[in-house]
Design an enzyme around this catalytic site. Structure first.
Site, PDB file in Angstrom:
ATOM      1  N   HIS A  57       1.451   2.797 -27.453  1.00  0.00           N
ATOM      2  CA  HIS A  57       1.383   1.939 -28.457  1.00  0.00           C
ATOM      3  C   HIS A  57       1.495   2.963 -29.870  1.00  0.00           C
ATOM      4  O   HIS A  57       1.177   3.963 -29.718  1.00  0.00           O
ATOM      5  CB  HIS A  57       0.218   1.032 -28.910  1.00  0.00           C
ATOM      6  CG  HIS A  57      -0.257   0.106 -27.806  1.00  0.00           C
ATOM      7  ND1 HIS A  57      -1.124   0.504 -26.593  1.00  0.00           N
ATOM      8  CD2 HIS A  57       0.160  -1.201 -27.619  1.00  0.00           C
ATOM      9  CE1 HIS A  57      -1.081  -0.668 -25.850  1.00  0.00           C
ATOM     10  NE2 HIS A  57      -0.555  -1.396 -26.290  1.00  0.00           N
ATOM     11  N   MET A  91       8.685   4.244 -21.810  1.00  0.00           N
ATOM     12  CA  MET A  91       8.418   2.874 -22.386  1.00  0.00           C
ATOM     13  C   MET A  91       7.598   3.095 -23.666  1.00  0.00           C
ATOM     14  O   MET A  91       6.693   4.020 -23.578  1.00  0.00           O
ATOM     15  CB  MET A  91       7.637   2.104 -21.506  1.00  0.00           C
ATOM     16  CG  MET A  91       7.102   0.787 -21.975  1.00  0.00           C
ATOM     17  SD  MET A  91       5.517   0.595 -22.821  1.00  0.00           S
ATOM     18  CE  MET A  91       4.500   0.053 -21.576  1.00  0.00           C
ATOM     19  N   GLU A 184       5.198  -9.549 -22.080  1.00  0.00           N
ATOM     20  CA  GLU A 184       4.092  -9.438 -20.888  1.00  0.00           C
ATOM     21  C   GLU A 184       3.095 -10.657 -21.270  1.00  0.00           C
ATOM     22  O   GLU A 184       2.680 -10.931 -22.445  1.00  0.00           O
ATOM     23  CB  GLU A 184       3.262  -8.250 -21.107  1.00  0.00           C
ATOM     24  CG  GLU A 184       2.055  -8.198 -20.169  1.00  0.00           C
ATOM     25  CD  GLU A 184       1.266  -6.699 -20.450  1.00  0.00           C
ATOM     26  OE1 GLU A 184       1.926  -5.629 -20.853  1.00  0.00           O
ATOM     27  OE2 GLU A 184       0.082  -6.596 -20.070  1.00  0.00           O
ATOM     28  N   HIS A 223      -3.117 -10.258 -14.937  1.00  0.00           N
ATOM     29  CA  HIS A 223      -2.465 -11.236 -15.808  1.00  0.00           C
ATOM     30  C   HIS A 223      -2.108 -12.349 -14.881  1.00  0.00           C
ATOM     31  O   HIS A 223      -2.569 -13.685 -15.250  1.00  0.00           O
ATOM     32  CB  HIS A 223      -1.796 -11.007 -16.790  1.00  0.00           C
ATOM     33  CG  HIS A 223      -2.109  -9.933 -17.648  1.00  0.00           C
ATOM     34  ND1 HIS A 223      -1.392  -9.400 -18.676  1.00  0.00           N
ATOM     35  CD2 HIS A 223      -3.197  -9.166 -17.756  1.00  0.00           C
ATOM     36  CE1 HIS A 223      -2.065  -8.455 -19.342  1.00  0.00           C
ATOM     37  NE2 HIS A 223      -3.229  -8.311 -18.645  1.00  0.00           N
ATOM     38  N   ASP A 248       3.447  -3.900 -14.885  1.00  0.00           N
ATOM     39  CA  ASP A 248       1.981  -3.337 -14.979  1.00  0.00           C
ATOM     40  C   ASP A 248       1.159  -3.359 -13.723  1.00  0.00           C
ATOM     41  O   ASP A 248       0.782  -4.689 -13.382  1.00  0.00           O
ATOM     42  CB  ASP A 248       1.379  -4.104 -16.157  1.00  0.00           C
ATOM     43  CG  ASP A 248       1.734  -3.466 -17.554  1.00  0.00           C
ATOM     44  OD1 ASP A 248       2.638  -2.606 -17.553  1.00  0.00           O
ATOM     45  OD2 ASP A 248       1.277  -4.047 -18.540  1.00  0.00           O
ATOM     46  N   ASP A 260      -8.195  -5.232 -15.188  1.00  0.00           N
ATOM     47  CA  ASP A 260      -7.588  -3.896 -15.254  1.00  0.00           C
ATOM     48  C   ASP A 260      -7.939  -2.904 -14.301  1.00  0.00           C
ATOM     49  O   ASP A 260      -8.310  -1.515 -14.683  1.00  0.00           O
ATOM     50  CB  ASP A 260      -7.525  -3.297 -16.572  1.00  0.00           C
ATOM     51  CG  ASP A 260      -6.719  -4.182 -17.617  1.00  0.00           C
ATOM     52  OD1 ASP A 260      -5.747  -4.845 -17.018  1.00  0.00           O
ATOM     53  OD2 ASP A 260      -6.823  -3.979 -18.759  1.00  0.00           O
TER      54      ASP A 260
END
Ligand code: GLT
Ligand code: MN
Ligand code: MN
Length: 387
Positions: A57, A91, A184, A223, A248, A260
């Site tokens: 990020h 990415m 996402e 997710h 992911d 996660d």
């Protein structure tokens, strides 16, 4: 853990986010348990364990209020470390969820100043990713949702989100960046309800965009599994419509908060089908892990976690090869294929009248055993290591 077949190399295209191996183990009820790892150390760690790339990020790499000179110094040092280690940045993404300014959303916020700031922050993050040659730009709208539906109409939120995406696609074109945007989905957390709760919701939304060819999805195992859905089915639908732009990988117990967890550590069979799908279709994207180490781990434990994600993927890849080469499985697959003999084909008045007058012996058709029990047991025996 000594088998070199399962030792990752950059050719395997494994990537990790700075926020994954860099996760400090904080949760809503507890403080961080690990020291911050500087981004350049993460790059060296990833090179050491055989990864291909690192993703970030904007704020992971450059702290949000860094002065311009500091930003340039950080970027130059990170670039040099990537060059020295051969680690790529395939990415990039933008953090539109952490800062209090996004408490009511980013692109969907009711305050137009927040929406403008979110666009500015995203364009700057695109500039940053482009400096590293990133080809995919992920957008996870973690705050795009509600606790109370009294605050906003859902169609308004969708329209605002669409306007933002259309704007960003134009920016992408005007800058010549060539990014593919990967949306996402997540059903909830940190909002009570997040708009576009599943990958398939995004697939429908993308069709309404002005530059839909530029936009695809980034499904995440956790997710899809939070609401009990099949990750592999979501991935397969995205791939079939040419929209699987990123992935992911992690793991998750259904019905719980976003965990996660290390890839393959919970859902052995589902993870196997997922890897088998990606390998069978020769998916040419990154195998990105969006997961983090248990809160119990120290720095060595973080490496164990990251190595475990990659090793498990490679083990499943080998299991998929065995599955595809198994004579017993092939025999049943041939029987399945033999039952699929004559396609109905496209509609025509003639074919419709033929079909309307055809007789079916539905009792006879339904009598034949399909051998799926045997097929699944053969699968399990491969997974359990007895075949
Ligand atoms: C955050 C989130 C992830 C997203 C990342 C990209 S950030 O960690 O939980 O699922 O992929 O924004
Ligand atoms: Mn994710
Ligand atoms: Mn997650």
């Amino acid at each position: 853990m000594g088998n070199s077949t399962y030792t990752p190399t950059p050719e395997d295209k494994f990537t990790f986010g700075l926020w994954t191996v860099g996760n400090r183990g904080a949760d809503p009820f507890g403080a961080p348990v690990r020291d911050k790892i500087p981004p350049v150390h993460i790059v060296r760690l990833l090179a050491e364990i055989g990864a291909y790339g690192v993703n970030f990020h904007d704020d992971d790499l450059v702290p949000i209020d860094s002065p311009a000179a500091e930003r340039d110094r950080i970027v130059a040092e990170f670039k040099q470390t990537c060059a020295d280690t051969g680690i790529k940045v395939p990415m990039a993404t933008v953090n539109l969820f952490y800062e209090p300014v996004f408490r009511d959303g980013a692109f969907t916020a009711n305050d137009s100043e927040v929406r403008a700031y979110a666009l500015q922050k995203t364009m700057r993050a695109m500039n940053l990713g482009a400096e590293f040659g990133a080809g995919v730009f992920v957008l996870w709208g973690g705050r795009e949702g509600v606790e109370t539906d009294a605050c906003r109409s859902v169609p308004d939120a969708i329209k605002r989100f669409r306007d933002s995406l259309n704007y960003l696609c134009e920016y992408n074109i005007s800058q010549g960046y060539g990014y593919k945007f990967a949306l996402e989905a997540k059903p909830n957390e940190p909002r009570a309800d997040i708009y576009f709760p599943t990958t398939t919701a995004y697939l429908a939304f993308i069709e309404t965009l002005e530059h839909k060819e530029m936009v695809g999805v980034n499904p995440e195992v956790a997710h899809e599994q939070m609401p009990g859905l099949s990750m592999m089915h979501a991935v397969a639908q995205a791939w079939e419509s040419g929209k699987l732009f990123h992935i992911d990988l992690n793991d998750q117990y259904p019905g719980r908060y976003d965990q996660d967890l290390r890839f393959g550590s919970v859902s052995v069979k589902q993870s196997f089908w997922l890897v088998k799908f990606l390998e069978d279709v020769e998916w040419d994207g990154m195998r990105h892990f969006d997961a983090h180490a248990y809160r119990t781990e120290d720095h060595e434990g973080v490496k164990d976690f990251a190595r475990g994600c990659m090793r498990t993927y490679l083990i499943f890849k080998e299991k998929a090869r065995r599955w595809n080469e198994s004579a017993a499985i092939r025999e049943i697959l041939d029987e399945i294929a033999a039952s699929d003999k004559d396609a109905i084909g496209r509609f025509s008045p003639d074919s419709a009248s033929t079909l309307l007058s055809r007789t079916f012996d539905r009792q006879a058709i339904a009598k034949r055993g399909l051998k799926y029990e045997k097929l699944d047991q053969l699968t399990m025996e491969i997974l359990l290591g007895v075949d």
